[in-house]
Design a protein around this motif. Structure first.
Motif, short mmCIF file in Angstrom:
data_model
loop_
_atom_site.label_atom_id
_atom_site.label_comp_id
_atom_site.label_asym_id
_atom_site.label_seq_id
_atom_site.Cartn_x
_atom_site.Cartn_y
_atom_site.Cartn_z
N ILE A 32 34.86 28.18 55.57
CA ILE A 32 36.21 27.69 55.31
C ILE A 32 37.17 28.46 56.20
N ILE A 33 38.44 28.03 56.20
CA ILE A 33 39.47 28.79 56.90
C ILE A 33 40.35 29.49 55.88
N SER A 34 40.87 30.63 56.30
CA SER A 34 41.76 31.43 55.46
C SER A 34 42.70 32.15 56.42
N THR A 35 43.55 33.01 55.89
CA THR A 35 44.40 33.82 56.75
C THR A 35 44.06 35.29 56.56
N THR A 36 44.41 36.08 57.56
CA THR A 36 44.17 37.51 57.46
C THR A 36 44.97 38.07 56.29
N PRO A 37 44.40 39.00 55.53
CA PRO A 37 45.09 39.54 54.37
C PRO A 37 46.25 40.45 54.75
N ASP A 38 47.30 40.38 53.94
CA ASP A 38 48.42 41.30 54.08
C ASP A 38 49.09 41.45 52.72
N ASN A 39 50.32 41.90 52.70
CA ASN A 39 51.00 42.21 51.43
C ASN A 39 51.85 41.09 50.88
N THR A 40 51.71 39.87 51.39
CA THR A 40 52.53 38.77 50.91
C THR A 40 51.71 37.50 50.84
#
Length: 101
Positions: free
Chosen positions: A80-88
């Motif tokens: 699947i696709i996701s986004t890089t983790p961050d604080n928001t």
């Protein structure tokens, strides 16, 4: 290789369905999407050294990059696709609106 801004997504049967994956993304600008891509196309581009790269722009201008990962809930191996983790969460794919037909 180009960097493309993701501005909307499509999920079926509904945007809020937690049991189904994103099927398409729309890339473009704040005025709307100019190109709609299947997730399989996005994954192929991300796996290619010369393929396009995709990002979601957060509230404060930070880019969260789209990545390929294994579905944590699927019984079989499924990418699947996701986004890089961050604080928001404002730069997550699921925070984007549905791409209009």
């Amino acid at each position: 290789m180009a960097e493309k801004k993701v501005v909307c997504i499509n999920k079926t049967p509904t945007h809020d369905d937690t049991h189904h994956h994103i099927t398409h993304i729309g890339v473009g600008s704040d005025t709307g999407y100019s190109e709609r891509l299947s997730v399989s196309t996005v994954i192929a581009n991300l796996k290619s050294p010369n393929g396009d790269r995709y990002y979601v722009l957060g509230n404060y201008g930070a880019k969260s990059w789209v990545i390929v990962k294994q579905c944590p809930r699927c019984k079989s191996t499924h990418e699947i696709i996701s986004t890089t983790p961050d604080n928001t969460t404002t730069d997550n794919l699921l925070s984007l609106p549905e791409c209009a037909a």
